[in-house]
Design a protein around this motif. Structure first.
Motif, short mmCIF file in Angstrom:
data_model
loop_
_atom_site.label_atom_id
_atom_site.label_comp_id
_atom_site.label_asym_id
_atom_site.label_seq_id
_atom_site.Cartn_x
_atom_site.Cartn_y
_atom_site.Cartn_z
N LEU A 98 56.11 31.03 37.73
CA LEU A 98 55.80 30.78 36.20
C LEU A 98 55.78 32.26 35.15
N PHE A 99 55.18 33.10 36.03
CA PHE A 99 54.88 34.39 35.51
C PHE A 99 55.69 35.68 36.37
N ASP A 100 55.72 36.76 35.72
CA ASP A 100 55.96 38.04 36.39
C ASP A 100 54.36 38.49 36.84
N VAL A 101 54.41 38.77 38.11
CA VAL A 101 53.05 39.21 38.78
C VAL A 101 53.09 40.29 39.38
N GLU A 102 52.57 41.49 39.24
CA GLU A 102 52.68 42.83 39.70
C GLU A 102 51.18 43.29 39.92
N ILE A 103 51.29 44.29 40.86
CA ILE A 103 49.65 44.71 41.17
C ILE A 103 49.57 46.19 40.19
N LEU A 104 48.45 46.32 39.55
CA LEU A 104 48.05 47.30 38.82
C LEU A 104 47.00 48.08 39.77
N HIS A 105 46.25 47.66 40.34
CA HIS A 105 45.42 48.63 40.91
C HIS A 105 44.60 47.94 42.28
N THR A 106 44.51 48.58 43.17
CA THR A 106 43.79 48.30 44.36
C THR A 106 42.54 49.13 44.78
N ASP A 107 41.46 48.51 44.98
CA ASP A 107 40.15 49.31 45.36
C ASP A 107 40.48 49.50 46.97
N PRO A 108 39.76 50.65 47.24
CA PRO A 108 39.67 50.92 48.82
C PRO A 108 38.69 49.76 49.59
N PRO A 109 38.90 49.26 50.48
CA PRO A 109 37.90 48.40 51.52
C PRO A 109 36.42 48.80 51.35
N LYS A 110 35.66 47.97 51.31
CA LYS A 110 34.26 48.37 51.52
C LYS A 110 34.09 48.66 53.00
N GLU A 111 32.86 49.31 53.43
CA GLU A 111 32.86 49.43 54.87
C GLU A 111 32.74 48.10 55.42
N GLY A 112 33.21 47.97 56.58
CA GLY A 112 33.19 46.83 57.31
C GLY A 112 34.30 45.95 57.04
N SER A 113 35.26 46.09 55.89
CA SER A 113 36.25 45.09 55.59
C SER A 113 37.79 45.82 55.51
N ARG A 114 38.53 44.78 55.74
CA ARG A 114 39.87 45.31 55.74
C ARG A 114 40.56 45.45 54.44
N ILE A 115 40.02 44.84 53.66
CA ILE A 115 40.56 44.43 52.26
C ILE A 115 39.62 44.99 50.98
N GLY A 116 40.27 45.53 49.85
CA GLY A 116 39.35 45.64 48.69
C GLY A 116 39.93 44.85 47.58
N VAL A 117 39.25 45.12 46.43
CA VAL A 117 39.72 44.15 45.30
C VAL A 117 41.01 44.45 44.73
N VAL A 118 41.83 43.65 44.50
CA VAL A 118 43.20 43.85 44.03
C VAL A 118 43.25 43.55 42.66
N VAL A 119 43.89 44.42 41.67
CA VAL A 119 43.94 43.83 40.16
C VAL A 119 45.42 43.60 39.81
N TYR A 120 45.63 42.37 39.58
CA TYR A 120 47.16 42.00 39.36
C TYR A 120 47.19 41.87 37.61
N VAL A 121 48.45 41.82 37.22
CA VAL A 121 48.71 41.51 35.93
C VAL A 121 49.82 40.43 35.90
N PHE A 122 49.43 39.39 35.10
CA PHE A 122 50.40 38.26 34.99
C PHE A 122 51.28 38.21 33.52
N ILE A 123 52.32 38.45 33.50
CA ILE A 123 52.98 38.59 32.32
C ILE A 123 53.78 37.15 31.99
N GLY A 124 53.31 36.65 30.66
CA GLY A 124 53.74 35.31 30.29
C GLY A 124 55.44 35.38 30.02
N LYS A 125 56.04 34.29 29.99
CA LYS A 125 57.55 34.38 29.54
C LYS A 125 57.42 33.74 28.00
N ILE A 126 58.55 34.45 27.36
CA ILE A 126 58.72 34.00 25.92
C ILE A 126 59.49 32.71 25.94
#
Length: 257
Positions: free
Chosen positions: A229-257
């Motif tokens: 339904l939307f164009d979805v891309e990644i804007l930013h990724t945080d490095p993982p916290k200690e003890g974790s394999r992943i960090g917070v990911v920031v996405y942008v969802f772009i609506g369709k006209i």
């Protein structure tokens, strides 16, 4: 911008719900108020040399607590004001006029309030009706710094999937924000419905910026539906916290006209 990844790995949800107690000193200082049922925290915003105060009510449930993705968005907003040309938010936020912003699933309201003070924006923070009193408490607690920065914070109930709630709030927002809103799978469809109402159609492209910390394999179901339904891309990724394999990911969802 990176392309959207579809990682099917299992994540331990218990360890990933709330931030590490130690936090990062430049972002978060915990202040005890003597009451076991509430926690008051001060979030220093470097770009404006001021503090946002947030009350959490852990005994009331997850909607009354600070989730890790919220601090990621606050940091990005703070850094944007300090170094706009270096920010992953620059393409989304660059404008000469006052922004009108809607936050979904605001919880404590930290992200929306931070957007109002860093951007001088008119922000509407929303959540379920029973969360509204604490949201209003936090909005009122920061009214002076918000006004000083030329922003506003309005508080309104918004149930995902409910057309009437969207009609009351309106659709004419420049930007929609959300952090850690993809959690319960029974809310995937209502959230996507609300996003369709807010982003698609109209005469201009609208965007949803969402910070997300993956906890479950089932999260991928939401993203698969959203990409139809939307164009979805990644804007930013945080490095993982200690003890974790992943960090917070920031996405942008772009609506369709």
């Amino acid at each position: 911008m990176a392309t959207l990844e579809d990682d099917e790995a299992d994540i331990d949800p218990v360890k990933m719900i709330l931030p590490d107690e130690e936090g990062e000193p430049e972002k978060l200082t915990t202040v005890g108020d003597g009451a076991a049922s509430q926690q008051v925290e001060q979030h220093y915003i470097r770009s404006i040399e001021s503090t946002v105060v947030i009350r959490q009510l852990p005994s009331e449930g997850l909607s009354f607590q600070l989730w890790p993705a919220a601090t990621t968005l606050v940091t990005l907003l703070d850094n944007y004001l300090r170094h706009p040309s270096k920010s992953p938010l620059s393409a989304t936020l660059s404008t000469d006029r006052k922004l009108k912003i809607l936050e979904l699933g605001s919880g404590t309201g930290l992200v929306g309030i931070a957007a109002a003070v860093t951007l001088g924006a008119n922000v509407t923070v929303t959540d379920l009706p029973h969360v509204i009193p604490n949201l209003k408490f936090n909005a009122d607690a920061n009214a002076d710094v918000v006004t000083k920065r030329g922003g506003t914070v309005d508080v309104a109930p918004l149930r995902w999937g409910e057309d009437d709630d969207v009609e009351v709030i309106g659709r004419e927002f420049d930007l929609v924000l959300g952090s850690d809103v993809v959690y319960h799978d029974h809310l995937f469809e209502p959230l996507i419905k609300t996003l369709r109402l807010l982003l698609n159609g109209g005469t201009k492209k609208r965007v949803f910026v969402m910070a997300h910390l993956r906890r479950w394999k089932k999260d991928s179901v939401f993203f698969k539906k959203a990409k139809k339904l939307f164009d979805v891309e990644i804007l930013h990724t945080d490095p993982p916290k200690e003890g974790s394999r992943i960090g917070v990911v920031v996405y942008v969802f772009i609506g369709k006209i």
